[in-house]
Design a protein around this motif. Structure first.
Motif, PDB file in Angstrom:
ATOM      1  N   GLU A  36       0.989  -1.155   0.201  1.00 32.11           N
ATOM      2  CA  GLU A  36      -0.340   0.167   0.133  1.00 32.11           C
ATOM      3  C   GLU A  36       0.800   1.751  -0.031  1.00 32.11           C
ATOM      4  OE1 GLU A  36      -0.912  -2.510   1.613  1.00 32.11           O
ATOM      5  OE2 GLU A  36      -2.306  -3.169   0.273  1.00 32.11           O
ATOM      6  N   LEU A  73       2.229   1.861  -3.364  1.00 31.83           N
ATOM      7  CA  LEU A  73       1.079   2.407  -4.722  1.00 31.83           C
ATOM      8  C   LEU A  73       1.301   4.244  -3.827  1.00 31.83           C
ATOM      9  CD1 LEU A  73      -0.858   1.940  -6.439  1.00 31.83           C
ATOM     10  CD2 LEU A  73      -2.589   1.165  -4.494  1.00 31.83           C
ATOM     11  N   ARG A  75       1.794   6.753  -6.879  1.00 29.93           N
ATOM     12  CA  ARG A  75       0.473   7.449  -7.314  1.00 29.93           C
ATOM     13  C   ARG A  75       1.346   8.925  -7.165  1.00 29.93           C
ATOM     14  NH1 ARG A  75      -3.869   4.017  -5.362  1.00 29.93           N
ATOM     15  NH2 ARG A  75      -4.670   3.714  -7.487  1.00 29.93           N
ATOM     16  N   ILE A 110      -1.448   4.596 -12.623  1.00 30.00           N
ATOM     17  CA  ILE A 110      -1.358   3.148 -12.573  1.00 30.00           C
ATOM     18  C   ILE A 110      -2.651   2.132 -12.751  1.00 30.00           C
ATOM     19  CG2 ILE A 110      -3.411   1.756 -10.457  1.00 30.00           C
ATOM     20  CD1 ILE A 110      -0.356   3.160  -9.260  1.00 30.00           C
ATOM     21  N   LYS A 133      -3.259  -1.466 -12.928  1.00 32.68           N
ATOM     22  CA  LYS A 133      -4.074  -2.286 -12.402  1.00 32.68           C
ATOM     23  C   LYS A 133      -4.327  -1.708 -10.319  1.00 32.68           C
ATOM     24  CE  LYS A 133      -3.875  -6.376 -15.343  1.00 32.68           C
ATOM     25  NZ  LYS A 133      -3.298  -7.905 -16.005  1.00 32.68           N
ATOM     26  N   GLU A 134      -5.441  -2.061 -10.024  1.00 34.05           N
ATOM     27  CA  GLU A 134      -4.777  -1.595  -8.586  1.00 34.05           C
ATOM     28  C   GLU A 134      -4.665  -2.863  -8.312  1.00 34.05           C
ATOM     29  OE1 GLU A 134      -5.631   0.853  -7.103  1.00 34.05           O
ATOM     30  OE2 GLU A 134      -6.272   2.551  -8.632  1.00 34.05           O
ATOM     31  N   ILE A 135      -4.610  -2.901  -7.066  1.00 37.44           N
ATOM     32  CA  ILE A 135      -3.603  -4.177  -5.787  1.00 37.44           C
ATOM     33  C   ILE A 135      -4.960  -5.258  -6.007  1.00 37.44           C
ATOM     34  CG2 ILE A 135      -2.991  -5.636  -3.813  1.00 37.44           C
ATOM     35  CD1 ILE A 135      -2.622  -2.557  -2.956  1.00 37.44           C
ATOM     36  N   PHE A 191       0.245  -4.757  -8.296  1.00 34.03           N
ATOM     37  CA  PHE A 191      -0.404  -3.322  -8.473  1.00 34.03           C
ATOM     38  C   PHE A 191       1.020  -3.490  -9.771  1.00 34.03           C
ATOM     39  CE2 PHE A 191       2.078  -1.157  -6.052  1.00 34.03           C
ATOM     40  CZ  PHE A 191       2.873  -0.447  -6.622  1.00 34.03           C
TER      41      PHE A 191
END
Length: 122
Positions: A79, A82, A86, A92, A94-96, A105
Protein backbone atom coordinates in the motif's frame (compact mmCIF):
# COMPACT_ATOMS: atom_id res chain seq x y z
CA UNK A 1 28.06 -10.85 -3.88
CA UNK A 2 27.79 -13.83 -6.23
CA UNK A 3 25.53 -13.61 -9.25
CA UNK A 4 23.00 -16.46 -9.37
CA UNK A 5 22.61 -18.38 -12.62
CA UNK A 6 19.64 -17.07 -14.66
CA UNK A 7 18.88 -14.32 -12.11
CA UNK A 8 18.00 -10.84 -13.30
CA UNK A 9 21.16 -8.83 -12.78
CA UNK A 10 20.46 -5.61 -14.68
CA UNK A 11 17.34 -4.01 -16.09
CA UNK A 12 17.54 -1.16 -18.56
CA UNK A 13 14.64 1.21 -19.20
CA UNK A 14 14.33 3.39 -22.28
CA UNK A 15 13.00 6.77 -21.11
CA UNK A 16 11.84 9.83 -23.03
CA UNK A 17 12.88 12.39 -20.39
CA UNK A 18 15.95 11.62 -18.27
CA UNK A 19 15.25 14.26 -15.62
CA UNK A 20 11.61 13.21 -15.19
CA UNK A 21 12.53 9.52 -15.07
CA UNK A 22 15.17 10.05 -12.39
CA UNK A 23 12.79 12.22 -10.35
CA UNK A 24 10.05 9.57 -10.61
CA UNK A 25 12.19 6.58 -9.58
CA UNK A 26 13.88 8.56 -6.84
CA UNK A 27 10.55 9.69 -5.36
CA UNK A 28 8.75 6.36 -5.77
CA UNK A 29 11.50 3.93 -4.72
CA UNK A 30 14.46 5.92 -3.38
CA UNK A 31 16.69 4.94 -6.31
CA UNK A 32 19.90 6.89 -6.89
CA UNK A 33 21.78 7.31 -10.13
CA UNK A 34 25.22 7.60 -11.68
CA UNK A 35 25.01 9.89 -14.70
CA UNK A 36 27.24 8.98 -17.65
CA UNK A 37 26.22 11.92 -19.83
CA UNK A 38 22.88 13.20 -21.08
CA UNK A 39 21.85 9.88 -22.66
CA UNK A 40 22.51 7.32 -19.92
CA UNK A 41 22.30 6.94 -16.15
CA UNK A 42 23.13 3.85 -14.11
CA UNK A 43 20.77 2.83 -11.28
CA UNK A 44 22.90 2.29 -8.17
CA UNK A 45 22.46 -1.03 -6.37
CA UNK A 46 20.18 -0.80 -3.31
CA UNK A 47 21.25 -1.62 0.24
CA UNK A 48 24.77 -0.28 -0.06
CA UNK A 49 25.90 -2.92 -2.54
CA UNK A 50 28.58 -2.19 -5.09
CA UNK A 51 27.78 -1.50 -8.70
CA UNK A 52 24.52 -0.99 -10.47
CA UNK A 53 21.27 -2.92 -10.84
CA UNK A 54 20.14 -1.26 -14.06
CA UNK A 55 20.12 1.84 -16.17
CA UNK A 56 18.07 4.53 -17.88
CA UNK A 57 18.74 5.06 -21.58
CA UNK A 58 17.39 8.15 -23.32
CA UNK A 59 15.30 7.31 -26.38
CA UNK A 60 12.21 8.25 -28.33
CA UNK A 61 8.81 6.62 -28.37
CA UNK A 62 8.94 4.23 -31.29
CA UNK A 63 12.60 3.29 -30.68
CA UNK A 64 11.34 -0.15 -29.73
CA UNK A 65 12.63 0.01 -26.16
CA UNK A 66 9.61 1.66 -24.56
CA UNK A 67 6.92 -0.79 -23.51
CA UNK A 68 9.31 -3.73 -23.24
CA UNK A 69 9.12 -6.56 -20.72
CA UNK A 70 7.24 -6.17 -17.45
CA UNK A 71 9.68 -5.60 -14.62
CA UNK A 72 8.39 -6.72 -11.23
CA UNK A 73 9.67 -5.17 -8.00
CA UNK A 74 9.18 -6.58 -4.51
CA UNK A 75 7.69 -4.52 -1.65
CA UNK A 76 7.45 -5.12 2.08
CA UNK A 77 4.53 -2.62 2.21
CA UNK A 78 2.46 -2.76 -0.96
CA UNK A 79 0.00 0.00 0.00
CA UNK A 80 2.86 2.40 0.78
CA UNK A 81 4.52 1.55 -2.53
CA UNK A 82 1.25 2.19 -4.39
CA UNK A 83 0.89 5.58 -2.68
CA UNK A 84 4.48 6.55 -3.52
CA UNK A 85 4.07 5.55 -7.18
CA UNK A 86 0.90 7.66 -7.40
CA UNK A 87 2.53 10.65 -5.71
CA UNK A 88 5.57 10.40 -7.98
CA UNK A 89 3.35 10.54 -11.08
CA UNK A 90 3.02 6.88 -12.04
CA UNK A 91 -0.09 5.84 -13.94
CA UNK A 92 -1.80 2.92 -12.21
CA UNK A 93 -2.80 0.33 -14.81
CA UNK A 94 -4.17 -2.29 -12.38
CA UNK A 95 -5.02 -1.60 -8.74
CA UNK A 96 -3.86 -4.07 -6.09
CA UNK A 97 -5.10 -7.59 -6.83
CA UNK A 98 -4.45 -11.05 -5.43
CA UNK A 99 -2.71 -13.87 -7.25
CA UNK A 100 -1.50 -17.26 -5.98
CA UNK A 101 1.24 -16.47 -3.48
CA UNK A 102 0.70 -12.73 -3.08
CA UNK A 103 -0.73 -9.43 -4.19
CA UNK A 104 0.45 -6.85 -6.71
CA UNK A 105 -0.37 -3.75 -8.71
CA UNK A 106 0.77 -2.65 -12.14
CA UNK A 107 1.68 0.83 -13.37
CA UNK A 108 3.39 2.81 -16.10
CA UNK A 109 6.24 5.22 -15.43
CA UNK A 110 6.23 8.72 -17.01
CA UNK A 111 7.88 7.31 -20.17
CA UNK A 112 5.29 4.54 -20.57
CA UNK A 113 7.36 1.59 -19.28
CA UNK A 114 5.18 -1.09 -17.65
CA UNK A 115 6.14 -2.25 -14.17
CA UNK A 116 4.53 -4.15 -11.30
CA UNK A 117 5.13 -4.28 -7.56
CA UNK A 118 4.27 -7.38 -5.53
CA UNK A 119 4.29 -8.65 -1.96
CA UNK A 120 3.86 -12.06 -0.38
CA UNK A 121 0.43 -13.32 0.72
CA UNK A 122 -0.53 -12.35 4.26
Amino acid sequence: MAIAHHAIDYVEFTVTDMVAAQAFYSAAFGWTFENYGPGYAGIRRMGGGDGEMGGLSLGEKGDGGIGGPLVVLYSEDLEQSLARVRTAGGIIQKEIFEFPGGRRFEFADPSGNALAVWTKAR
